[in-house]
Design a protein around this motif. Structure first.
Motif, PDB file in Angstrom:
ATOM      1  N   ASP A   8       0.862  -1.166   0.000  1.00  0.00           N
ATOM      2  CA  ASP A   8       0.000   0.000   0.000  1.00  0.00           C
ATOM      3  C   ASP A   8       0.907   1.226   0.000  1.00  0.00           C
ATOM      4  O   ASP A   8       1.855   1.305   0.793  1.00  0.00           O
ATOM      5  N   ASP A  11       1.588   2.492   3.324  1.00  0.00           N
ATOM      6  CA  ASP A  11       2.175   1.618   4.325  1.00  0.00           C
ATOM      7  C   ASP A  11       3.191   2.406   5.149  1.00  0.00           C
ATOM      8  O   ASP A  11       4.156   2.963   4.597  1.00  0.00           O
ATOM      9  N   ARG A  13       5.511   1.638   7.555  1.00  0.00           N
ATOM     10  CA  ARG A  13       6.908   1.171   7.585  1.00  0.00           C
ATOM     11  C   ARG A  13       7.584   1.373   6.231  1.00  0.00           C
ATOM     12  O   ARG A  13       8.733   1.804   6.160  1.00  0.00           O
ATOM     13  N   ASP A  47       3.397   1.087  15.057  1.00  0.00           N
ATOM     14  CA  ASP A  47       3.144  -0.350  15.202  1.00  0.00           C
ATOM     15  C   ASP A  47       2.412  -0.657  16.508  1.00  0.00           C
ATOM     16  O   ASP A  47       1.476  -1.451  16.535  1.00  0.00           O
ATOM     17  N   TYR A  50      -1.102   2.533  16.849  1.00  0.00           N
ATOM     18  CA  TYR A  50      -2.032   3.006  15.819  1.00  0.00           C
ATOM     19  C   TYR A  50      -2.941   1.847  15.407  1.00  0.00           C
ATOM     20  O   TYR A  50      -2.461   0.849  14.859  1.00  0.00           O
ATOM     21  N   PRO A  51      -4.242   1.959  15.671  1.00  0.00           N
ATOM     22  CA  PRO A  51      -5.167   0.858  15.364  1.00  0.00           C
ATOM     23  C   PRO A  51      -5.221   0.533  13.866  1.00  0.00           C
ATOM     24  O   PRO A  51      -5.193   1.422  13.017  1.00  0.00           O
ATOM     25  N   ASP A  52      -5.308  -0.761  13.579  1.00  0.00           N
ATOM     26  CA  ASP A  52      -5.345  -1.233  12.196  1.00  0.00           C
ATOM     27  C   ASP A  52      -6.576  -0.758  11.435  1.00  0.00           C
ATOM     28  O   ASP A  52      -6.555  -0.691  10.210  1.00  0.00           O
ATOM     29  N   ASP A  53      -7.657  -0.437  12.144  1.00  0.00           N
ATOM     30  CA  ASP A  53      -8.896  -0.074  11.466  1.00  0.00           C
ATOM     31  C   ASP A  53      -8.982   1.420  11.134  1.00  0.00           C
ATOM     32  O   ASP A  53      -9.959   1.861  10.537  1.00  0.00           O
ATOM     33  N   LEU A  56      -4.804   5.059   7.027  1.00  0.00           N
ATOM     34  CA  LEU A  56      -3.372   5.338   7.069  1.00  0.00           C
ATOM     35  C   LEU A  56      -3.105   6.769   6.616  1.00  0.00           C
ATOM     36  O   LEU A  56      -3.748   7.269   5.687  1.00  0.00           O
TER      37      LEU A  56
END
Length: 127
Positions: A8, A11, A13, A47, A50-53, A56
């Motif tokens: 993505d 992303d 990282r 990491d 920050y919530p995945d949902d 970004l």
């Protein structure tokens, strides 16, 4: 033939790894390159906290050697300007419909401030 997985473009990282390749003078002879250790600190913070949902952010280097995170969410333009040396960040959210904004200084070594960011991104209509 092997499959190629495209990252993505947002992303975190991956984007911070791109910023590691910058050198001093990256912006027309000016611009301090962010330090590798400092970028790793920020990546680890995302990491862990920050919530995945959540959407970004776009990540950009700042001339001063920091990182700017930006989100465009419905009527809101949000930025978080991170000082990689002090671990402090300046939050700014602008409601483009009402032209109201709010700001806040955050300490990114404090997990409560990361929780505040997540909460503020979830409840965009209020300050």
């Amino acid at each position: 033939m092997g499959q190629i997985n495209r990252l993505d473009p947002l992303d975190i990282r991956g984007r911070l790894d791109e910023l590691r390749r910058l050198e001093d003078g990256w912006l027309d002879g000016v611009g301090i390159a962010p330090g590798s250790d400092e970028l790793e600190w920020l990546a680890a913070g995302f990491d862990r906290h920050y919530p995945d949902d959540l959407p970004l952010p776009y990540l950009y280097p700042t001339v001063e050697g920091g990182v700017r995170a930006e989100w465009s969410l419905s009527d809101f333009e949000i930025s978080l300007e991170v000082n990689l040396v002090t671990h402090r960040a300046d939050w700014h959210r602008l409601n483009q419909e009402t032209h109201t904004d709010d700001t806040r200084e955050l300490e990114l070594d404090n997990e409560n401030d990361w929780a505040w960011i997540a909460s503020a991104l979830c409840k965009r209509p209020g300050p």
